[in-house]
Design a protein around this motif. Structure first.
Motif, PDB file in Angstrom:
ATOM      1  N   GLY A 208      46.491 -16.655  37.233  1.00 40.44           N
ATOM      2  CA  GLY A 208      45.258 -16.610  36.440  1.00 40.44           C
ATOM      3  C   GLY A 208      44.036 -16.264  37.269  1.00 40.44           C
ATOM      4  O   GLY A 208      42.986 -15.920  36.723  1.00 40.44           O
ATOM      5  N   THR A 209      44.184 -16.311  38.618  1.00 37.35           N
ATOM      6  CA  THR A 209      43.055 -15.961  39.490  1.00 37.35           C
ATOM      7  C   THR A 209      42.854 -14.445  39.472  1.00 37.35           C
ATOM      8  O   THR A 209      43.815 -13.680  39.420  1.00 37.35           O
ATOM      9  CB  THR A 209      43.369 -16.393  40.950  1.00 37.35           C
ATOM     10  OG1 THR A 209      43.711 -17.775  40.936  1.00 37.35           O
ATOM     11  CG2 THR A 209      42.190 -16.150  41.871  1.00 37.35           C
ATOM     12  N   ALA A 210      41.608 -14.022  39.525  1.00 38.59           N
ATOM     13  CA  ALA A 210      41.310 -12.580  39.558  1.00 38.59           C
ATOM     14  C   ALA A 210      41.228 -12.121  41.016  1.00 38.59           C
ATOM     15  O   ALA A 210      40.538 -12.730  41.832  1.00 38.59           O
ATOM     16  CB  ALA A 210      39.998 -12.303  38.838  1.00 38.59           C
ATOM     17  N   LEU A 211      41.973 -11.052  41.350  1.00 31.17           N
ATOM     18  CA  LEU A 211      41.936 -10.464  42.696  1.00 31.17           C
ATOM     19  C   LEU A 211      41.697  -8.968  42.587  1.00 31.17           C
ATOM     20  O   LEU A 211      41.937  -8.362  41.539  1.00 31.17           O
ATOM     21  CB  LEU A 211      43.267 -10.696  43.423  1.00 31.17           C
ATOM     22  CG  LEU A 211      43.627 -12.132  43.828  1.00 31.17           C
ATOM     23  CD1 LEU A 211      44.993 -12.132  44.523  1.00 31.17           C
ATOM     24  CD2 LEU A 211      42.568 -12.723  44.758  1.00 31.17           C
TER      25      LEU A 211
ATOM     26  N   GLY B 104      49.572 -12.761  37.896  1.00 31.12           N
ATOM     27  CA  GLY B 104      50.493 -13.270  36.882  1.00 31.12           C
ATOM     28  C   GLY B 104      51.381 -14.402  37.366  1.00 31.12           C
ATOM     29  O   GLY B 104      52.214 -14.901  36.622  1.00 31.12           O
ATOM     30  N   GLU B 105      51.249 -14.797  38.626  1.00 34.38           N
ATOM     31  CA  GLU B 105      52.128 -15.843  39.181  1.00 34.38           C
ATOM     32  C   GLU B 105      51.365 -16.580  40.285  1.00 34.38           C
ATOM     33  O   GLU B 105      50.351 -16.060  40.786  1.00 34.38           O
ATOM     34  CB  GLU B 105      53.386 -15.173  39.765  1.00 34.38           C
ATOM     35  CG  GLU B 105      53.116 -14.431  41.072  1.00 34.38           C
ATOM     36  CD  GLU B 105      53.889 -13.115  41.253  1.00 34.38           C
ATOM     37  OE1 GLU B 105      53.672 -12.168  40.470  1.00 34.38           O
ATOM     38  OE2 GLU B 105      54.662 -13.049  42.202  1.00 34.38           O
TER      39      GLU B 105
ATOM     40  N   ALA C  84      56.118  -0.696  43.552  1.00 32.71           N
ATOM     41  CA  ALA C  84      54.691  -1.042  43.388  1.00 32.71           C
ATOM     42  C   ALA C  84      53.846   0.149  42.967  1.00 32.71           C
ATOM     43  O   ALA C  84      54.164   1.295  43.275  1.00 32.71           O
ATOM     44  CB  ALA C  84      54.154  -1.594  44.709  1.00 32.71           C
ATOM     45  N   ASN C  85      52.768  -0.131  42.251  1.00 36.39           N
ATOM     46  CA  ASN C  85      51.741   0.884  42.018  1.00 36.39           C
ATOM     47  C   ASN C  85      50.398   0.442  42.600  1.00 36.39           C
ATOM     48  O   ASN C  85      49.388   1.113  42.441  1.00 36.39           O
ATOM     49  CB  ASN C  85      51.600   1.222  40.531  1.00 36.39           C
ATOM     50  CG  ASN C  85      51.062   0.055  39.703  1.00 36.39           C
ATOM     51  OD1 ASN C  85      50.831  -1.032  40.223  1.00 36.39           O
ATOM     52  ND2 ASN C  85      50.877   0.279  38.420  1.00 36.39           N
ATOM     53  N   ALA C  86      50.407  -0.726  43.275  1.00 39.81           N
ATOM     54  CA  ALA C  86      49.132  -1.259  43.763  1.00 39.81           C
ATOM     55  C   ALA C  86      49.361  -2.153  44.970  1.00 39.81           C
ATOM     56  O   ALA C  86      50.470  -2.649  45.201  1.00 39.81           O
ATOM     57  CB  ALA C  86      48.452  -2.074  42.658  1.00 39.81           C
ATOM     58  N   LEU C  87      48.307  -2.307  45.752  1.00 41.59           N
ATOM     59  CA  LEU C  87      48.276  -3.321  46.802  1.00 41.59           C
ATOM     60  C   LEU C  87      47.253  -4.359  46.365  1.00 41.59           C
ATOM     61  O   LEU C  87      46.078  -4.032  46.160  1.00 41.59           O
ATOM     62  CB  LEU C  87      47.879  -2.698  48.146  1.00 41.59           C
ATOM     63  CG  LEU C  87      48.872  -1.691  48.736  1.00 41.59           C
ATOM     64  CD1 LEU C  87      48.281  -1.039  49.988  1.00 41.59           C
ATOM     65  CD2 LEU C  87      50.206  -2.369  49.068  1.00 41.59           C
ATOM     66  N   LEU C  88      47.738  -5.575  46.226  1.00 37.93           N
ATOM     67  CA  LEU C  88      46.893  -6.672  45.741  1.00 37.93           C
ATOM     68  C   LEU C  88      46.343  -7.392  46.962  1.00 37.93           C
ATOM     69  O   LEU C  88      47.114  -7.836  47.820  1.00 37.93           O
ATOM     70  CB  LEU C  88      47.779  -7.598  44.901  1.00 37.93           C
ATOM     71  CG  LEU C  88      47.119  -8.764  44.198  1.00 37.93           C
ATOM     72  CD1 LEU C  88      46.169  -8.271  43.112  1.00 37.93           C
ATOM     73  CD2 LEU C  88      48.208  -9.653  43.587  1.00 37.93           C
ATOM     74  N   ILE C  89      45.031  -7.514  47.044  1.00 37.82           N
ATOM     75  CA  ILE C  89      44.432  -8.068  48.264  1.00 37.82           C
ATOM     76  C   ILE C  89      44.152  -9.561  48.115  1.00 37.82           C
ATOM     77  O   ILE C  89      43.366  -9.977  47.259  1.00 37.82           O
ATOM     78  CB  ILE C  89      43.111  -7.337  48.611  1.00 37.82           C
ATOM     79  CG1 ILE C  89      43.364  -5.835  48.725  1.00 37.82           C
ATOM     80  CG2 ILE C  89      42.543  -7.887  49.920  1.00 37.82           C
ATOM     81  CD1 ILE C  89      42.098  -5.028  48.990  1.00 37.82           C
ATOM     82  N   VAL C  90      44.818 -10.338  48.969  1.00 36.71           N
ATOM     83  CA  VAL C  90      44.498 -11.769  49.069  1.00 36.71           C
ATOM     84  C   VAL C  90      43.527 -11.898  50.239  1.00 36.71           C
ATOM     85  O   VAL C  90      43.858 -11.515  51.361  1.00 36.71           O
ATOM     86  CB  VAL C  90      45.763 -12.615  49.321  1.00 36.71           C
ATOM     87  CG1 VAL C  90      45.394 -14.098  49.412  1.00 36.71           C
ATOM     88  CG2 VAL C  90      46.795 -12.381  48.224  1.00 36.71           C
ATOM     89  N   PRO C  91      42.313 -12.411  49.985  1.00 33.98           N
ATOM     90  CA  PRO C  91      41.302 -12.423  51.045  1.00 33.98           C
ATOM     91  C   PRO C  91      41.681 -13.337  52.213  1.00 33.98           C
ATOM     92  O   PRO C  91      42.499 -14.247  52.067  1.00 33.98           O
ATOM     93  CB  PRO C  91      40.045 -12.955  50.338  1.00 33.98           C
ATOM     94  CG  PRO C  91      40.320 -12.878  48.889  1.00 33.98           C
ATOM     95  CD  PRO C  91      41.803 -12.948  48.716  1.00 33.98           C
ATOM     96  N   GLU C  92      41.040 -13.072  53.354  1.00 31.48           N
ATOM     97  CA  GLU C  92      41.248 -13.886  54.546  1.00 31.48           C
ATOM     98  C   GLU C  92      40.901 -15.338  54.245  1.00 31.48           C
ATOM     99  O   GLU C  92      39.948 -15.623  53.513  1.00 31.48           O
ATOM    100  CB  GLU C  92      40.372 -13.356  55.678  1.00 31.48           C
ATOM    101  CG  GLU C  92      40.681 -13.984  57.017  1.00 31.48           C
ATOM    102  CD  GLU C  92      40.032 -13.231  58.169  1.00 31.48           C
ATOM    103  OE1 GLU C  92      40.690 -13.086  59.204  1.00 31.48           O
ATOM    104  OE2 GLU C  92      38.878 -12.796  58.023  1.00 31.48           O
TER     105      GLU C  92
END
Ligand SMILES: Nc1nc2c(c(=O)[nH]1)N[C@H]1C(S)=C(S)[C@@H](COP(=O)(O)OP(=O)(O)OC[C@H]3O[C@@H](n4cnc5c(N)ncnc54)[C@H](O)[C@@H]3O)O[C@H]1N2
Ligand code: MOO
Ligand code: MG
Length: 421
Positions: A406-409, A347-348, A390-398
C-alpha cells in the motif's frame, strides 16, 4: 581526484555525466537519422504547402457566386474543369463556373473557395463518376473556405528543427516534405564492451564443469544498440591484469568513446579490474550505495572513460541502466536522460537492506487509474529472469528496511519506449 568512499547514486551519476560531452556531427541519409539528435538547425528551403490547394474533394469556385445558395435554392454553376491531385490547372474559374477538384489538388486561377461534394447534387457515394456539366451547390461559404494556403505549415526560411532536437517519425516527415535527403546528426557513440572471468565460455560452446556462458557481453552490447550506440565487442578476458589490459588496449586503439567491462570489480582475490584501472589512469570512484550494483568502478583507462560494471548479470544490467545509459544518451545529444517515472502503490510487503534498492517489478494500471507495482520474484543479482519478467525498477529509498503493502514508491519504467534505438 578519486572518491573512495561509497557514493550515493546521485553523486556517482553526477561524476559520470560530468565526464561526457555531446559528440561531433555526421551527415546521414534521411531514415538513418531516426532516433538520433539533430546537430544543426534545419531551415526550410520551400513553403509547405508549396501552393494553394483543396482540403476537400468537391468544387473550386468563387464564394461570391454562392451568396444566396440554400438547399431549396441552390446555386447552379457550369463545370469547366476537372482537377486531380498532381495536375497543374490552367483553366480560370470565372463568375458562374466551377471546377471539380480533389483533396490536395491546386486551386485553379480565379477560384477563392472550395465546397465539399457532400454539399452539392453530385452523387458522391458512387464508385466511378463522370464529370457533370453543371453542379448545384446547396450552401454558401466564405472566401478561403477549404483552401490550404502556401506556407500555412512551414514558411521558406523558417527554422523547422532546431539543433539538439530528437528526430522522430514526425521530424522525418518534415525533412522529407522539405526535400532533405541528408541530415546532420550527432554521431553514434562507440562503446567497447569487455567481459572478464576465467569461468566464462562463449555462447555457442557446450558447458563444462565450473563454467558458465558469457551473457553479459551480449546483454550490454544489446543495451548499447538499444540506445543508438555502436558496441565494439572486446571478447572475454581471463582474470589477469595482463589479459584485461591487452583487450582494453585494442579498444583504446579503436578510439571508443566509453569502455565498459563487467565483473572483477569486487574484493575477490582474482578481481583485477580495479587495480588495472588504478595503474592506468585512475579510479574516479569505486562503489555506489545501491543494490544491486554496489561494486561499480568509474574512471579512465589511458584517457578513455571507463565504467567497470559488477559481474552479476542483473547488477551489470541495472548498473548500465543507471550510469552507462545516461552517459550514452548525453554523448548522443539527448537532453532527456531519465526514464519515465511513475508513482506506484506496492502490492506486497517488501524488505530491503537499507541500501537504495532497484527491485525488478511489473507496474500495471489498475481499473481505478492508479499504478500498482509487484516484484517479479527472487531478487538475487544472478536471477536474470527477474528482469525478463519486469517492466520497471521499483526504487526503495536508502535507509528503508521494510515497505508495507500500500506504500507509494517511485518506479522507473524501463520498457517504455525511450525514443531511442
Ligand atoms: N566479500 C564480498 N563479496 C562480494 C561482494 C562484497 O561486497 N564483498 N559484493 C558482491 C556483489 S554485490 C557483487 S555484484 C559481486 C560483484 O562481483 P565482481 O564484479 O567482482 O564480478 P565477479 O566476481 O567476477 O563475478 C560475479 C558473478 O557474476 C558472474 N559473471 C561475471 N561475468 C559474467 C558474464 N560475462 N556473464 C555471466 N555471468 C557473469 C560470475 O560468474 C559471478 O557469479 O561480488 C559479490 N561478492
Ligand atoms: O551489488 Mo551486487 O550487484 O548486489 O549483486
Ligand atoms: Mg568478484
Amino acid at each position: 581526484m578519486s572518491r573512495l568512499e561509497d557514493l550515493t547514486v546521485r553523486e556517482a551519476l553526477a561524476l559520470v555525466l560530468a565526464r561526457f560531452a555531446v559528440l561531433p556531427a555526421e551527415e546521414v541519409a534521411l531514415l538513418e537519422a531516426l532516433g538520433r539528435v539533430s546537430a544543426a538547425p534545419v531551415v526550410a528551403g520551400d513553403d509547405l504547402p508549396p501552393f494553394a490547394n483543396s482540403a476537400m474533394d468537391g468544387y473550386a469556385l468563387r464564394a461570391a457566386d454562392l451568396a444566396a445558395a440554400t438547399r431549396d435554392a441552390p446555386a447552379l454553376l457550369r463545370v469547366v474543369a476537372d482537377i486531380a491531385a498532381g495536375t497543374n490547372p490552367t483553366t480560370a474559374i470565372g463568375p458562374g463556373t466551377a471546377a471539380r477538384i480533389m483533396t490536395g489538388a491546386p486551386l485553379p486561377p480565379g477560384a477563392d473557395a472550395v465546397v465539399p461534394v457532400e454539399d452539392t447534387d453530385e452523387p458522391w457515394r458512387d464508385e466511378a463518376r463522370a464529370l457533370p456539366e453543371r453542379v448545384a451547390v446547396y450552401r454558401r461559404v466564405d472566401a478561403g473556405a477549404y483552401v490550404r494556403w502556401p506556407g500555412e505549415d512551414i514558411r521558406a526560411g523558417q527554422t523547422v528543427i532546431p539543433a539538439g532536437h530528437l528526430i522522430r517519425p514526425q521530424e522525418i516527415g518534415v525533412l522529407a516534405a522539405l526535400g532533405q535527403e541528408r541530415v546532420s546528426v550527432v554521431r553514434r557513440p562507440r562503446i567497447g564492451v569487455l567481459s572478464t572471468g576465467d569461468e566464462l565460455i562463449d555462447v555457442g560452446q557446450p558447458l563444462s564443469p565450473g563454467k558458465i556462458r558469457n551473457s553479459n557481453s551480449h546483454a550490454q552490447a544489446a543495451q548499447v544498440i538499444a540506445l543508438g550506440g555502436e558496441p565494439l565487442l572486446l571478447g572475454t578476458a581471463k582474470d589477469t591484469a595482463d589479459d584485461v589490459r591487452a583487450r582494453l588496449d585494442t579498444a583504446v586503439a579503436a578510439q571508443v568513446d566509453l569502455l565498459i567491462s563487467s565483473a572483477g570489480v569486487s574484493v575477490g582475490a582474482y578481481d583485477v579490474v580495479k587495480s588495472v584501472l588504478d595503474e592506468a589512469g585512475g579510479v574516479a570512484f569505486w562503489r555506489v550505495r545501491m543494490r544491486p550494483g554496489k561494486p561499480l568502478a568509474f574512471g579512465a583507462y589511458r584517457g578513455m572513460p571507463y565504467l567497470g560494471l559488477p559481474g552479476n548479470p542483473v547488477s551489470a544490467l541495472v548498473s548500465f541502466e543507471t550510469f552507462a545509459r545516461p552517459a550514452i544518451l548525453k554523448m548522443s545529444g539527448h537532453d532527456q536522460l531519465e526514464r519515465p517515472r511513475v508513482v506506484a502503490v506496492v502490492g506486497e510487503n517488501l524488505r530491503s537492506d537499507g541500501r537504495e534498492s532497484y527491485l525488478r517489478a511489473v507496474v500495471s494500471r489498475e481499473a481505478t487509474g492508479g499504478y500498482v507495482a509487484r516484484t517479479t520474484g527472487s531478487q538475487g543479482s544472478h536471477v536474470l529472469t527477474s528482469l525478463v519478467k519486469a517492466n520497471a525498477l521499483l526504487i526503495v529509498p536508502e535507509g528503508v528496511r521494510e515497505v508495507a503493502a500500500g506504500t507509494a514508491l517511485v518506479a522507473l519504467m524501463i520498457d517504455w519506449p525511450g525514443g531511442v534505438f
